[in-house]
Write a protein that holds these residues in place. Structure first.
Motif, PDB file in Angstrom:
ATOM      1  N   LYS A  61       0.559  -1.108  -0.028  1.00 51.03           N
ATOM      2  CA  LYS A  61       0.021   0.106   0.460  1.00 51.03           C
ATOM      3  C   LYS A  61       1.062   1.267   0.436  1.00 51.03           C
ATOM      4  N   ASN A  62       0.011   2.099  -0.649  1.00 48.75           N
ATOM      5  CA  ASN A  62       0.648   3.353  -0.942  1.00 48.75           C
ATOM      6  C   ASN A  62       2.488   3.715  -1.614  1.00 48.75           C
ATOM      7  N   LYS A  63       3.004   2.843  -1.723  1.00 45.34           N
ATOM      8  CA  LYS A  63       3.781   2.170  -2.979  1.00 45.34           C
ATOM      9  C   LYS A  63       4.256   2.608  -4.140  1.00 45.34           C
ATOM     10  N   THR A  81       0.511   4.324  -8.194  1.00 42.21           N
ATOM     11  CA  THR A  81       0.380   4.241  -7.327  1.00 42.21           C
ATOM     12  C   THR A  81      -0.587   3.734  -6.135  1.00 42.21           C
ATOM     13  N   LEU A 140      -3.289   1.756  -4.083  1.00 42.27           N
ATOM     14  CA  LEU A 140      -3.794   2.045  -3.179  1.00 42.27           C
ATOM     15  C   LEU A 140      -4.401   1.323  -1.647  1.00 42.27           C
ATOM     16  N   THR A 141      -3.937   0.231  -2.145  1.00 40.17           N
ATOM     17  CA  THR A 141      -4.241  -1.282  -1.097  1.00 40.17           C
ATOM     18  C   THR A 141      -3.076  -2.326  -1.554  1.00 40.17           C
ATOM     19  N   CYS A 201      -8.502   7.057   2.617  1.00 44.98           N
ATOM     20  CA  CYS A 201      -7.796   8.543   3.758  1.00 44.98           C
ATOM     21  C   CYS A 201      -8.893   9.521   2.371  1.00 44.98           C
ATOM     22  N   ASP A 248      -7.356  11.151  -0.910  1.00 46.98           N
ATOM     23  CA  ASP A 248      -7.395  10.762  -1.784  1.00 46.98           C
ATOM     24  C   ASP A 248      -8.764  10.988  -2.459  1.00 46.98           C
TER      25      ASP A 248
END
Length: 351
Positions: A165-167, A226, A228-229, A304, A307
């Motif tokens: 996530k978030n990478k 990116t 999100l999960t 979040c 987003d």
């Protein structure tokens, strides 16, 4: 003579599962799937297969211990074939010696796999069980003529990558080297404006392709992708993708239609951002995220607020005020970061 051979395939790799299952089902085998050693133990007890095909890397466990456990409980009755290319963590030599050469190296051809299975089943009580291999002696990869074919091609031939996530999957201005398929998870496509504000231009859920930037000439990514999960993605090189397109005009047409549909969606989204009310932008964004999370539009959304605001094209403060209003109207429920849709129909009618 027994009926169809029942084979239990244990594999935590989507690519390995898909390619191996395709070979076996094309040969009229009944294929059972387990994604972990614990699932395998349960399936073995319930289904009693004729053969265990072990293609699991088991990155976080001891391969040799798990193998001994399988042998202790089932090995005397069910023959086991293991993949040597995955034996790189714990005592590979011990397993290979124990198997008495009953292993196969991945990747393998259809004929090599079926020959290995037939050789394994040619002893003792399994001597009458065979898998026909004649259909694979001169088998060639079938033509890729549709997006459905392309989906299957990705699942059997593409490189598999796991991203937390978030990478980022790729970054803006980097060389556009790959085309991607989302196997599981959720990916956002976004870019920054001159003031440093992020704008999300696309969301991609399972079974959706993205990364179409380089069709004829080498180019760079104009935006960033990116996760999100935590997501599992499949990818092929642009050169391979271009080769597939050059071989089928119908695939090119279906892809052109897909991109045209995406462009129309983006135009509608831009119109909404320009003229829609803050409340309408918020409700549509919630619906969009709900529809993109594993195709389960009524489950809670855990995304979040930044987003959500970036997709809607509004400030985070405006989003939060709109969420509070929608909650007061009993259209949604909010529990921490989770948003749950209570009235899907009325949320669609918000203006």
């Amino acid at each position: 003579m027994r009926g169809n051979i029942k084979i239990l395939l244990i594999a935590d790799s989507i690519q390995l599962r898909s390619s191996t299952q395709k070979i076996l089902t094309d040969s009229d085998c009944e294929v059972l799937i387990a994604e972990s050693s614990s699932d395998a133990f349960l399936e073995l007890k319930l289904s009693k297969p004729d053969l265990l095909f072990w293609g699991i890397s088991m990155r976080n466990s001891n391969i040799y211990s798990a193998y001994l456990a399988l042998q202790k409980d089932f090995g005397a009755h069910i023959p086991i074939i293991i993949i040597t290319s995955l034996l790189n963590l714990n005592a590979p030599g011990k397993i290979e010696n124990t198997l008495n050469e009953n292993y196969i190296t991945y990747p393998f051809s259809a004929k090599a796999l079926l020959d290995k299975i037939n050789n394994t089943l040619s002893k003792g009580e399994y001597a009458k069980l065979t898998v026909p291999t004649k259909n694979f002696k001169s088998r060639k990869l079938r033509s890729i003529t549709s997006l459905k074919d392309l989906l299957y091609y990705f699942r059997t031939e593409a490189e598999e990558i796991d991203i937390v996530k978030n990478k980022p999957v790729y970054k803006e201005q980097k060389h556009a080297n790959y085309v991607y398929l989302v196997e599981s998870g959720l990916v956002k496509i976004h870019r920054m404006d001159e003031y440093g504000k992020q704008l999300i231009t696309g969301l991609y859920k399972p079974k959706e392709f993205f990364g179409f930037y380089s069709f004829k000439e080498i180019s760079s990514y104009p935006e960033t992708a990116t996760c999100l999960t935590t997501s599992k993605l499949l990818r092929i090189s642009n050169s391979k993708f271009q080769e597939l397109l050059s071989q089928s005009s119908n695939l090119s047409l279906e892809l052109a239609q897909l991109l045209s549909d995406k462009l129309s969606q983006l135009k509608n989204h831009l119109l909404e951002m320009a003229y829609g009310s803050v409340l309408k932008k918020t409700s549509n964004t919630i619906l969009q995220f709900a529809e993109n999370i594993e195709n389960k539009p009524h489950q809670s959304i855990k995304i979040c607020r930044n987003d959500l605001a970036n997709v809607a094209g509004i400030s985070t403060e405006s989003l939060i005020r709109s969420l509070s209003f929608l909650k007061k109207e009993r259209l949604i429920d909010i529990n921490g970061r989770d948003i749950k849709i209570l009235n899907y129909h009325k949320l669609q009618l918000v203006r």
